[in-house]
Design a protein around this motif. Structure first.
Motif, PDB file in Angstrom:
ATOM      1  N   ARG A 130       0.851  -1.184   0.000  1.00 52.06           N
ATOM      2  CA  ARG A 130       0.000   0.000   0.000  1.00 52.06           C
ATOM      3  C   ARG A 130       0.892   1.242   0.000  1.00 52.06           C
ATOM      4  O   ARG A 130       2.079   1.168   0.308  1.00 52.06           O
ATOM      5  N   ALA A 131       0.300   2.377  -0.306  1.00 53.56           N
ATOM      6  CA  ALA A 131       1.089   3.606  -0.363  1.00 53.56           C
ATOM      7  C   ALA A 131       1.719   3.923   0.995  1.00 53.56           C
ATOM      8  O   ALA A 131       2.875   4.352   1.071  1.00 53.56           O
ATOM      9  N   ASP A 132       0.977   3.692   2.081  1.00 55.19           N
ATOM     10  CA  ASP A 132       1.526   3.971   3.405  1.00 55.19           C
ATOM     11  C   ASP A 132       2.641   2.988   3.761  1.00 55.19           C
ATOM     12  O   ASP A 132       3.605   3.347   4.443  1.00 55.19           O
ATOM     13  N   GLN A 133       2.510   1.743   3.288  1.00 55.23           N
ATOM     14  CA  GLN A 133       3.570   0.771   3.538  1.00 55.23           C
ATOM     15  C   GLN A 133       4.834   1.119   2.761  1.00 55.23           C
ATOM     16  O   GLN A 133       5.951   0.986   3.282  1.00 55.23           O
ATOM     17  N   ALA A 134       4.658   1.568   1.527  1.00 57.98           N
ATOM     18  CA  ALA A 134       5.818   1.975   0.730  1.00 57.98           C
ATOM     19  C   ALA A 134       6.515   3.162   1.383  1.00 57.98           C
ATOM     20  O   ALA A 134       7.752   3.230   1.429  1.00 57.98           O
ATOM     21  N   ALA A 135       5.733   4.098   1.907  1.00 53.61           N
ATOM     22  CA  ALA A 135       6.320   5.250   2.591  1.00 53.61           C
ATOM     23  C   ALA A 135       7.088   4.809   3.831  1.00 53.61           C
ATOM     24  O   ALA A 135       8.186   5.316   4.114  1.00 53.61           O
ATOM     25  N   ALA A 136       6.530   3.856   4.579  1.00 47.54           N
ATOM     26  CA  ALA A 136       7.219   3.353   5.773  1.00 47.54           C
ATOM     27  C   ALA A 136       8.538   2.686   5.403  1.00 47.54           C
ATOM     28  O   ALA A 136       9.532   2.806   6.133  1.00 47.54           O
ATOM     29  N   LEU A 137       8.568   2.002   4.270  1.00 46.67           N
ATOM     30  CA  LEU A 137       9.787   1.320   3.852  1.00 46.67           C
ATOM     31  C   LEU A 137      10.872   2.307   3.467  1.00 46.67           C
ATOM     32  O   LEU A 137      12.014   2.192   3.928  1.00 46.67           O
ATOM     33  N   VAL A 138      10.543   3.293   2.637  1.00 42.60           N
ATOM     34  CA  VAL A 138      11.589   4.214   2.175  1.00 42.60           C
ATOM     35  C   VAL A 138      12.076   5.119   3.299  1.00 42.60           C
ATOM     36  O   VAL A 138      13.199   5.643   3.236  1.00 42.60           O
ATOM     37  N   GLU A 139      11.255   5.284   4.347  1.00 37.06           N
ATOM     38  CA  GLU A 139      11.661   6.119   5.469  1.00 37.06           C
ATOM     39  C   GLU A 139      12.305   5.320   6.598  1.00 37.06           C
ATOM     40  O   GLU A 139      12.687   5.897   7.625  1.00 37.06           O
ATOM     41  N   THR A 313       1.757   0.224  -9.819  1.00 33.88           N
ATOM     42  CA  THR A 313       0.359   0.151  -9.404  1.00 33.88           C
ATOM     43  C   THR A 313      -0.130   1.475  -8.849  1.00 33.88           C
ATOM     44  O   THR A 313      -1.240   1.929  -9.151  1.00 33.88           O
ATOM     45  N   HIS A 314       0.701   2.133  -8.044  1.00 35.60           N
ATOM     46  CA  HIS A 314       0.296   3.410  -7.459  1.00 35.60           C
ATOM     47  C   HIS A 314       0.174   4.495  -8.523  1.00 35.60           C
ATOM     48  O   HIS A 314      -0.672   5.389  -8.418  1.00 35.60           O
ATOM     49  N   LEU A 315       1.017   4.429  -9.558  1.00 41.70           N
ATOM     50  CA  LEU A 315       0.892   5.376 -10.667  1.00 41.70           C
ATOM     51  C   LEU A 315      -0.451   5.218 -11.366  1.00 41.70           C
ATOM     52  O   LEU A 315      -1.141   6.203 -11.650  1.00 41.70           O
ATOM     53  N   LEU A 316      -0.818   3.969 -11.650  1.00 40.04           N
ATOM     54  CA  LEU A 316      -2.092   3.722 -12.319  1.00 40.04           C
ATOM     55  C   LEU A 316      -3.269   4.071 -11.414  1.00 40.04           C
ATOM     56  O   LEU A 316      -4.280   4.603 -11.874  1.00 40.04           O
ATOM     57  N   ASP A 317      -3.146   3.760 -10.121  1.00 38.12           N
ATOM     58  CA  ASP A 317      -4.207   4.134  -9.179  1.00 38.12           C
ATOM     59  C   ASP A 317      -4.405   5.647  -9.149  1.00 38.12           C
ATOM     60  O   ASP A 317      -5.512   6.140  -8.920  1.00 38.12           O
ATOM     61  N   GLY A 318      -3.302   6.373  -9.369  1.00 35.94           N
ATOM     62  CA  GLY A 318      -3.380   7.829  -9.349  1.00 35.94           C
ATOM     63  C   GLY A 318      -3.822   8.448 -10.658  1.00 35.94           C
ATOM     64  O   GLY A 318      -3.858   9.675 -10.776  1.00 35.94           O
ATOM     65  N   GLY A 319      -4.118   7.596 -11.652  1.00 35.17           N
ATOM     66  CA  GLY A 319      -4.635   8.110 -12.914  1.00 35.17           C
ATOM     67  C   GLY A 319      -3.630   8.202 -14.037  1.00 35.17           C
ATOM     68  O   GLY A 319      -3.926   8.796 -15.083  1.00 35.17           O
ATOM     69  N   ALA A 320      -2.435   7.623 -13.863  1.00 36.09           N
ATOM     70  CA  ALA A 320      -1.418   7.688 -14.926  1.00 36.09           C
ATOM     71  C   ALA A 320      -1.863   6.890 -16.145  1.00 36.09           C
ATOM     72  O   ALA A 320      -2.556   5.874 -16.028  1.00 36.09           O
ATOM     73  N   ASP A 321      -1.460   7.356 -17.321  1.00 34.65           N
ATOM     74  CA  ASP A 321      -1.767   6.668 -18.566  1.00 34.65           C
ATOM     75  C   ASP A 321      -0.941   5.397 -18.674  1.00 34.65           C
ATOM     76  O   ASP A 321       0.239   5.370 -18.295  1.00 34.65           O
ATOM     77  N   LEU A 322      -1.554   4.322 -19.198  1.00 34.72           N
ATOM     78  CA  LEU A 322      -0.875   3.032 -19.285  1.00 34.72           C
ATOM     79  C   LEU A 322       0.376   3.114 -20.144  1.00 34.72           C
ATOM     80  O   LEU A 322       1.408   2.513 -19.823  1.00 34.72           O
ATOM     81  N   ARG A 323       0.306   3.860 -21.242  1.00 34.57           N
ATOM     82  CA  ARG A 323       1.469   4.010 -22.121  1.00 34.57           C
ATOM     83  C   ARG A 323       2.609   4.745 -21.411  1.00 34.57           C
ATOM     84  O   ARG A 323       3.783   4.427 -21.603  1.00 34.57           O
TER      85      ARG A 323
END
Length: 359
Positions: A130-139, A313-323
Motif C-alpha cells: 500500500r502507499a503507506d507501507q511503501a512510505a514506511a519502507l523508504v523512510e 500500481t500506485h501510478l495507475l491508481d493515481g490516474g497515470a496513462d498506461l502508455r
C-alpha cells in the motif's frame, strides 16, 4: 563462482566437441547479434546445456542429431522435476531460439523446434505494498528521519555485517545486537553514510520503478538534478529517461554531499551507489538491503522488484496513462504493463465489496 555456474560449466565441458562449439557460438550470437543482456545469455546457455546434455543421453552426438522428440522429452523431464510454468516457458523459448539459429547457421537441416508448443505460463498478480507501507519502507533508514552525518545516536552494525544487511534495530542498551557499546568515531561515520545511501536507494527505487540492476548500474553523471531525471540503461541496452520526485531528490543530494564522500575510494569510479568498501553496490546486496528494511518496518517480505510493482500500481491508481507507465518501466510490450491494471481492478473490487451496502 556460484555453485550453479560451476555445475553448468562442468556439464558444458562434458559435452561432445561439436555441441560445446555450438553452445559457445550461440552465446556469442545472443550477446553480440541479438544484444541480449548478460542475465538472459546465462539463462539461455544454461537451458541449452541442459538440453544438449539430455540429447547426448538419448544418443545424439552433434546438433544435427536433434529431433523434435528429443526436445519434447527434455521439456517433459523438466516438468516431472517440478519446474514452474514460467521456467518451462523460458526453456521452450530457449530451445526454439537455438533451433532457429542452428538452422540458419547450417547446423540443423530443419528448424526442429518450430512446432514446439510453449507451456502457458500462469501469470500471478504481483504482490504490492500500500502507499503507506511503501512510505514506511523508504523512510525506514534512520528510523524515519535523515541521520546526522557523523552517525550520532545511530545503531552501529558489526563490521562484517555492514556490507551485507541494513543496521539492526538498537537493543535496550542503545547498541545493535552483538556489538560493543563503545564504538570508534569512524565506525559511526560509516554507519551514517550507509543509512544515507540506503535512504537514497529506497527513495529512487520507489520513485522511478526502475529495476535493481538499472539503479545499481547508475553513475553520478546519469543523474540530472536540474530536471530531476535519471538516464537508465535497461534490457537490450535500451536507454530511457525516468523522472523522480522531491523526496528522492533530497535523499540523493544528502547522499552525494555527505554520505558518498565517506565511502568513496579507489574502486568507486563514477558509481552513484557504493558498498561499504567503496566499490559499486551490487544488486544482490541491494536486495538484502530492501528485504532487511522491510523486516525492520514490519512489512510483508519485499524485494526491489516488489517496489517496482508497487510504484507502477500506485501510478495507475493515481490516474497515470498506461502508455506512460510502460515508458517509465521500460517495458518493450504493453502486455507486460497491463498486469498492473488487473492489480488496480482487484483493489477496486475489494474496496467496493468492503464499502458498498449491496456488494
Amino acid at each position: 563462482m556460484s555453485r550453479r555456474g560451476t555445475g553448468t560449466r562442468a556439464t558444458h565441458q562434458a559435452l561432445p566437441p561439436a555441441m560445446r562449439d555450438a553452445v559457445d557460438e550461440f552465446a556469442t550470437h545472443l550477446a553480440q547479434v541479438r544484444n541480449r543482456s548478460a542475465h538472459t545469455v546465462r539463462a539461455y546457455v544454461a537451458d541449452l546445456v541442459s538440453l544438449l546434455d539430455h540429447a547426448v543421453r538419448m544418443g545424439c552426438a552433434e546438433p544435427a542429431d536433434l529431433e523434435l522428440g528429443v526436445l519434447r522429452s527434455w521439456l517433459a523431464k523438466q516438468r516431472t522435476t517440478g519446474a514452474a510454468h514460467s521456467s518451462s516457458a523460458r526453456r521452450a523459448a530457449a530451445a526454439r531460439t537455438f533451433s532457429g539459429w542452428a538452422h540458419r547457421s547450417g547446423l540443423l537441416a530443419t528448424d526442429v523446434a518450430a512446432p514446439l508448443a510453449t507451456p502457458k505460463a500462469c501469470r500471478e498478480l504481483p504482490v504490492v505494498l500500500r502507499a503507506d507501507q511503501a512510505a514506511a519502507l523508504v523512510e525506514a533508514p534512520g528510523g524515519g528521519g535523515t541521520p546526522a552525518p557523523d552517525g550520532a545516536g545511530l545503531p552501529v552494525p558489526r563490521p562484517e555485517a555492514a556490507t551485507a544487511t541494513p543496521p539492526e534495530p538498537a537493543s535496550a542498551t542503545g547498541a545493535a545486537p552483538g556489538t560493543a557499546t563503545a564504538t570508534p568515531p569512524e565506525a559511526a561515520t560509516t554507519t551514517g553514510a550507509v543509512l544515507l545511501r540506503d535512504r537514497a536507494l529506497l527513495e529512487l527505487l520507489y520513485a522511478t520503478g526502475a529495476r535493481i540492476s538499472e539503479v545499481c548500474g547508475l553513475d553520478v553523471t546519469d543523474v540530472d538534478h536540474g530536471r530531476r531525471v535519471i538516464r537508465v540503461i535497461g534490457k537490450g541496452n535500451r536507454e530511457r529517461t525516468v523522472p523522480y520526485g522531491l523526496p528522492a531528490q533530497r535523499a540523493i543530494d544528502r547522499w552525494l554531499t555527505v554520505g558518498r564522500p565517506e565511502l568513496a575510494g579507489a574502486a568507486s569510479d563514477r558509481a552513484l551507489f557504493l558498498g561499504a568498501r567503496g566499490g559499486r553496490l551490487h544488486p544482490t546486496m541491494a536486495r538484502r538491503i530492501v528485504a532487511g528494511y522491510a523486516r525492520t518496518a514490519g512489512l510483508p517480505p519485499t524485494s526491489p522488484h516488489g517496489l517496482r510493482h508497487s510504484a507502477a500500481t500506485h501510478l495507475l491508481d493515481g490516474g497515470a496513462d498506461l502508455r506512460a507507465v510502460q515508458e517509465l518501466l521500460g517495458h518493450a510490450s504493453l502486455a507486460s504493463t497491463q498486469i498492473y491494471t488487473h492489480v488496480s481492478m482487484e483493489r477496486l473490487r475489494a474496496a467496493y465489496r468492503q464499502a458498498h451496502p449491496r456488494a
